[in-house]
Motif scaffolding. Sequence first.
Motif, PDB file in Angstrom:
ATOM      1  N   LEU A  90      14.328 -12.022  40.951  1.00 37.17           N
ATOM      2  CA  LEU A  90      14.599 -10.613  40.684  1.00 37.17           C
ATOM      3  C   LEU A  90      13.276  -9.969  40.289  1.00 37.17           C
ATOM      4  CD1 LEU A  90      17.170  -8.659  40.245  1.00 37.17           C
ATOM      5  CD2 LEU A  90      16.577  -8.915  37.826  1.00 37.17           C
ATOM      6  N   ARG A  91      12.936  -8.868  40.926  1.00 35.69           N
ATOM      7  CA  ARG A  91      11.678  -8.176  40.626  1.00 35.69           C
ATOM      8  C   ARG A  91      11.950  -7.042  39.644  1.00 35.69           C
ATOM      9  NH1 ARG A  91       7.077  -8.826  40.783  1.00 35.69           N
ATOM     10  NH2 ARG A  91       6.248  -7.238  42.198  1.00 35.69           N
ATOM     11  N   VAL A  92      11.268  -7.077  38.493  1.00 37.38           N
ATOM     12  CA  VAL A  92      11.467  -6.066  37.458  1.00 37.38           C
ATOM     13  C   VAL A  92      10.122  -5.474  37.063  1.00 37.38           C
ATOM     14  CG1 VAL A  92      12.305  -5.575  35.123  1.00 37.38           C
ATOM     15  CG2 VAL A  92      13.540  -7.204  36.575  1.00 37.38           C
ATOM     16  N   ALA A  93      10.053  -4.149  37.026  1.00 36.72           N
ATOM     17  CA  ALA A  93       8.863  -3.448  36.535  1.00 36.72           C
ATOM     18  C   ALA A  93       9.153  -2.930  35.135  1.00 36.72           C
ATOM     19  CB  ALA A  93       8.511  -2.282  37.455  1.00 36.72           C
ATOM     20  N   VAL A  94       8.216  -3.163  34.228  1.00 39.03           N
ATOM     21  CA  VAL A  94       8.298  -2.602  32.880  1.00 39.03           C
ATOM     22  C   VAL A  94       7.131  -1.628  32.742  1.00 39.03           C
ATOM     23  CG1 VAL A  94       8.297  -3.090  30.408  1.00 39.03           C
ATOM     24  CG2 VAL A  94       9.355  -4.722  32.002  1.00 39.03           C
ATOM     25  N   VAL A  95       7.444  -0.364  32.465  1.00 34.70           N
ATOM     26  CA  VAL A  95       6.419   0.680  32.433  1.00 34.70           C
ATOM     27  C   VAL A  95       6.089   1.008  30.981  1.00 34.70           C
ATOM     28  CG1 VAL A  95       5.805   3.022  33.139  1.00 34.70           C
ATOM     29  CG2 VAL A  95       7.278   1.599  34.608  1.00 34.70           C
ATOM     30  N   GLY A  96       4.907   0.578  30.541  1.00 40.80           N
ATOM     31  CA  GLY A  96       4.473   0.779  29.164  1.00 40.80           C
ATOM     32  C   GLY A  96       4.222  -0.559  28.491  1.00 40.80           C
ATOM     33  N   ALA A  97       2.945  -0.877  28.182  1.00 40.09           N
ATOM     34  CA  ALA A  97       2.589  -2.206  27.671  1.00 40.09           C
ATOM     35  C   ALA A  97       2.290  -2.188  26.175  1.00 40.09           C
ATOM     36  CB  ALA A  97       1.389  -2.762  28.444  1.00 40.09           C
ATOM     37  N   GLY A  98       3.048  -1.386  25.430  1.00 41.38           N
ATOM     38  CA  GLY A  98       3.004  -1.472  23.974  1.00 41.38           C
ATOM     39  C   GLY A  98       3.964  -2.559  23.511  1.00 41.38           C
ATOM     40  N   ALA A 124       7.070  -2.440  22.604  1.00 45.21           N
ATOM     41  CA  ALA A 124       8.398  -2.341  23.206  1.00 45.21           C
ATOM     42  C   ALA A 124       8.435  -2.972  24.592  1.00 45.21           C
ATOM     43  CB  ALA A 124       8.837  -0.878  23.272  1.00 45.21           C
ATOM     44  N   GLY A 125       7.426  -2.655  25.418  1.00 45.72           N
ATOM     45  CA  GLY A 125       7.395  -3.196  26.771  1.00 45.72           C
ATOM     46  C   GLY A 125       7.140  -4.687  26.797  1.00 45.72           C
ATOM     47  N   ILE A 126       6.252  -5.153  25.918  1.00 44.92           N
ATOM     48  CA  ILE A 126       5.947  -6.588  25.884  1.00 44.92           C
ATOM     49  C   ILE A 126       7.141  -7.375  25.367  1.00 44.92           C
ATOM     50  CG2 ILE A 126       4.444  -8.352  24.880  1.00 44.92           C
ATOM     51  CD1 ILE A 126       2.194  -6.275  24.926  1.00 44.92           C
ATOM     52  N   TYR A 127       7.818  -6.873  24.340  1.00 46.29           N
ATOM     53  CA  TYR A 127       9.011  -7.571  23.837  1.00 46.29           C
ATOM     54  C   TYR A 127      10.099  -7.622  24.905  1.00 46.29           C
ATOM     55  CZ  TYR A 127       7.112  -7.464  19.093  1.00 46.29           C
ATOM     56  OH  TYR A 127       6.336  -7.648  17.985  1.00 46.29           O
ATOM     57  N   ALA A 128      10.325  -6.508  25.610  1.00 43.20           N
ATOM     58  CA  ALA A 128      11.337  -6.494  26.667  1.00 43.20           C
ATOM     59  C   ALA A 128      10.990  -7.503  27.754  1.00 43.20           C
ATOM     60  CB  ALA A 128      11.471  -5.095  27.250  1.00 43.20           C
ATOM     61  N   SER A 129       9.726  -7.547  28.145  1.00 41.93           N
ATOM     62  CA  SER A 129       9.296  -8.498  29.170  1.00 41.93           C
ATOM     63  C   SER A 129       9.501  -9.938  28.704  1.00 41.93           C
ATOM     64  CB  SER A 129       7.817  -8.267  29.502  1.00 41.93           C
ATOM     65  OG  SER A 129       7.592  -6.959  29.971  1.00 41.93           O
ATOM     66  N   ASP A 130       9.143 -10.219  27.466  1.00 45.55           N
ATOM     67  CA  ASP A 130       9.275 -11.563  26.919  1.00 45.55           C
ATOM     68  C   ASP A 130      10.742 -11.990  26.853  1.00 45.55           C
ATOM     69  OD1 ASP A 130       8.425 -13.962  25.629  1.00 45.55           O
ATOM     70  OD2 ASP A 130       8.900 -13.077  23.684  1.00 45.55           O
ATOM     71  N   PHE A 179      11.675   1.484  31.313  1.00 45.80           N
ATOM     72  CA  PHE A 179      10.655   2.378  30.791  1.00 45.80           C
ATOM     73  C   PHE A 179      10.502   2.157  29.289  1.00 45.80           C
ATOM     74  CE2 PHE A 179      11.773   4.456  34.758  1.00 45.80           C
ATOM     75  CZ  PHE A 179      10.516   4.804  35.245  1.00 45.80           C
ATOM     76  N   SER A 180       9.261   1.921  28.875  1.00 41.76           N
ATOM     77  CA  SER A 180       8.949   1.693  27.458  1.00 41.76           C
ATOM     78  C   SER A 180       7.680   2.463  27.109  1.00 41.76           C
ATOM     79  CB  SER A 180       8.764   0.197  27.190  1.00 41.76           C
ATOM     80  OG  SER A 180       7.771  -0.354  28.048  1.00 41.76           O
ATOM     81  N   THR A 181       7.677   3.747  27.475  1.00 41.39           N
ATOM     82  CA  THR A 181       6.466   4.558  27.377  1.00 41.39           C
ATOM     83  C   THR A 181       6.248   5.143  25.983  1.00 41.39           C
ATOM     84  OG1 THR A 181       7.794   6.359  28.322  1.00 41.39           O
ATOM     85  CG2 THR A 181       6.351   5.144  29.819  1.00 41.39           C
ATOM     86  N   GLY A 182       7.157   4.891  25.056  1.00 38.56           N
ATOM     87  CA  GLY A 182       6.935   5.273  23.665  1.00 38.56           C
ATOM     88  C   GLY A 182       6.933   6.765  23.419  1.00 38.56           C
ATOM     89  N   ALA A 183       6.337   7.155  22.305  1.00 42.03           N
ATOM     90  CA  ALA A 183       6.217   8.556  21.912  1.00 42.03           C
ATOM     91  C   ALA A 183       4.829   8.723  21.311  1.00 42.03           C
ATOM     92  CB  ALA A 183       7.295   8.925  20.890  1.00 42.03           C
ATOM     93  N   ILE A 184       3.970   9.458  21.986  1.00 39.63           N
ATOM     94  CA  ILE A 184       2.571   9.511  21.570  1.00 39.63           C
ATOM     95  C   ILE A 184       2.114  10.911  21.171  1.00 39.63           C
ATOM     96  CG2 ILE A 184       1.922   7.520  22.966  1.00 39.63           C
ATOM     97  CD1 ILE A 184       0.801   9.472  25.054  1.00 39.63           C
ATOM     98  N   LYS A 185       2.960  11.915  21.357  1.00 43.60           N
ATOM     99  CA  LYS A 185       2.572  13.283  21.006  1.00 43.60           C
ATOM    100  C   LYS A 185       3.147  13.664  19.647  1.00 43.60           C
ATOM    101  CE  LYS A 185       2.187  14.961  25.779  1.00 43.60           C
ATOM    102  NZ  LYS A 185       0.722  15.055  25.712  1.00 43.60           N
ATOM    103  N   GLY A 242      12.609   0.946  23.298  1.00 40.06           N
ATOM    104  CA  GLY A 242      11.596   1.412  22.360  1.00 40.06           C
ATOM    105  C   GLY A 242      11.791   2.868  21.971  1.00 40.06           C
ATOM    106  N   TRP A 243      10.720   3.513  21.534  1.00 40.91           N
ATOM    107  CA  TRP A 243      10.805   4.888  21.038  1.00 40.91           C
ATOM    108  C   TRP A 243      11.259   5.875  22.100  1.00 40.91           C
ATOM    109  CZ3 TRP A 243       6.041   5.988  17.365  1.00 40.91           C
ATOM    110  CH2 TRP A 243       6.253   5.307  16.155  1.00 40.91           C
ATOM    111  N   ILE A 244      10.946   5.644  23.373  1.00 37.36           N
ATOM    112  CA  ILE A 244      11.390   6.563  24.415  1.00 37.36           C
ATOM    113  C   ILE A 244      12.883   6.405  24.651  1.00 37.36           C
ATOM    114  CG2 ILE A 244      11.044   5.067  26.441  1.00 37.36           C
ATOM    115  CD1 ILE A 244      10.130   8.842  26.082  1.00 37.36           C
ATOM    116  N   LYS A 245      13.477   5.362  24.096  1.00 32.01           N
ATOM    117  CA  LYS A 245      14.922   5.139  24.184  1.00 32.01           C
ATOM    118  C   LYS A 245      15.650   5.725  22.976  1.00 32.01           C
ATOM    119  CE  LYS A 245      18.214   1.284  23.607  1.00 32.01           C
ATOM    120  NZ  LYS A 245      18.315  -0.190  23.428  1.00 32.01           N
ATOM    121  N   ARG A 246      15.135   5.451  21.761  1.00 32.18           N
ATOM    122  CA  ARG A 246      15.872   5.808  20.551  1.00 32.18           C
ATOM    123  C   ARG A 246      15.199   6.888  19.706  1.00 32.18           C
ATOM    124  NH1 ARG A 246      13.082   1.160  18.801  1.00 32.18           N
ATOM    125  NH2 ARG A 246      12.002   1.439  16.818  1.00 32.18           N
ATOM    126  N   GLY A 247      13.987   7.283  20.062  1.00 33.70           N
ATOM    127  CA  GLY A 247      13.239   8.212  19.224  1.00 33.70           C
ATOM    128  C   GLY A 247      12.268   7.457  18.344  1.00 33.70           C
TER     129      GLY A 247
END
Length: 469
Positions: free
Chosen positions: A6-14, A16-22, A99-105, A359-364
């Motif tokens: 199964l091919r999965v892309a995780v967008v965002g390597a903070g 949240a993204g690393i934990y999801a990948s792991d 998507f695990s792009t977080g909240a940076i603004k 991550g934050w882009i999911k829950r705030g």
Amino acid sequence: MSTRPLRVAVVGAGPAGIYASDILSKTDLDVSIDLFERLPAPFGLVRYGVAPDHPRIKQIIVALHKVLSRGDIRLLANVDFGTDVKLEDLRQFYDAVIFSTGAIKDADLNIPGIDLDGSYGAADFVSWFDGHPDVPRTWPLEAREIAVIGAGNVALDVARILAKHPKDLLVTEIPANVYEGLSASPVTDVHVFARRGPAQVKFSPLELRELGHVPDVDIIVYPEDYDFDEGSEAAINSSNQTKQVVKTLTDWALDDPETKTASRRLHLHFLHQPHEVLGEDGKVTGFRTERTALQGDGTVKGTGEFHDFPVQAVYRAVGYFGSPLSEIPYDEHKGVISNREGRVVDLDGEQVPGVYATGWIKRGPVGLIGHTKSDASETVKHLVEDVAGVADGVAPAEGDLFGGRTAPQGDPEAITAFLADKGVDVIEWSGWELLDAHERSLGEAEQRERIKVVPRDEMIAVAKGEHRA
């Protein structure tokens, strides 16, 4: 039936993204994971959002590094979603996308004068003192008196870095340009303003206590800012952390004022809500607050009593806010991707097949690392259930673990060829190791010369093996 992974892309390597990948890599699925990152370097806000004098928190990178160094999760850094690759492209190469792009603004603060020259967002300032490659190397540090708006750890980080003598940061990884900028600062007083009382602030006990150990910086707390209602008492009695925070603040409030002889002061104000940033000729000249009163349940309301503080700069640390992503349903009020327990949903509430968030882009932008891990577990659980074709609560092993293969181009090399054709300078793990070694070599010279911030173009050149010292 296809038996390819199964091919999965995780967008965002903070985190949240690393934990999801792991977590995903340790499921029963036969899965191939690519971790995308917009910047040339992974680790997100742990790298670019933690103050340099907090090495304990930055140590989280060590654990994240171990995950990526295993080799079963492929890093594809320096790839910008929405520009270099779009959702329709990812669907060609991946069966699912997280998507695990977080909240940076910085979250907005809608008060008069907030856009004056000298008014800044905390997130931008943090990016500067952490050497983010996409921000300017200089920062305007001309104010003697500064207001910081917020009652969380980011507000304390900003206030501490502004008030701390730069020589006391030399033992950290503070970049040379940041040290030079802070050394020229004429600051004498930093004021932190919290809208509610001492029992409602969101400071962590350790972070707060650290303020009391900053050399030649006095902590000033005002007894008239102290008030406790029934909600406050309940918070103190139900939370050991709140109890510790209140005790620390109370001890400071009882200090003898005659012992306050430091050259710099950090003032903590409670029950002051922001009302207006005052200005003259387009520049910040003051900060006006409204006194608030506790209402019995820990909430507050304005009293109509106003106070003006002479300051020449204002930093708002009222929270982070997530940014919308191209083609992805977005809740503009919450600043998150529209989702239901990590499953992305459209405007009608219908699940978008194969698209998830964590991550934050999911829950705030709330919660610590533990929340991020549980977030990732929930999202991955639903992804596995969807792929296996089983309902919630049914063991995925009872489903079809080879289902869900929808991408027409499942070869891992197809995406790298696609990006190469577009001229994207992709940085994989081996390139990041070159960059990491380069940065560490700069750090080894720290006693002789401050670390230089590595610009983005140099980061890319180093990672590609093209850099010449």
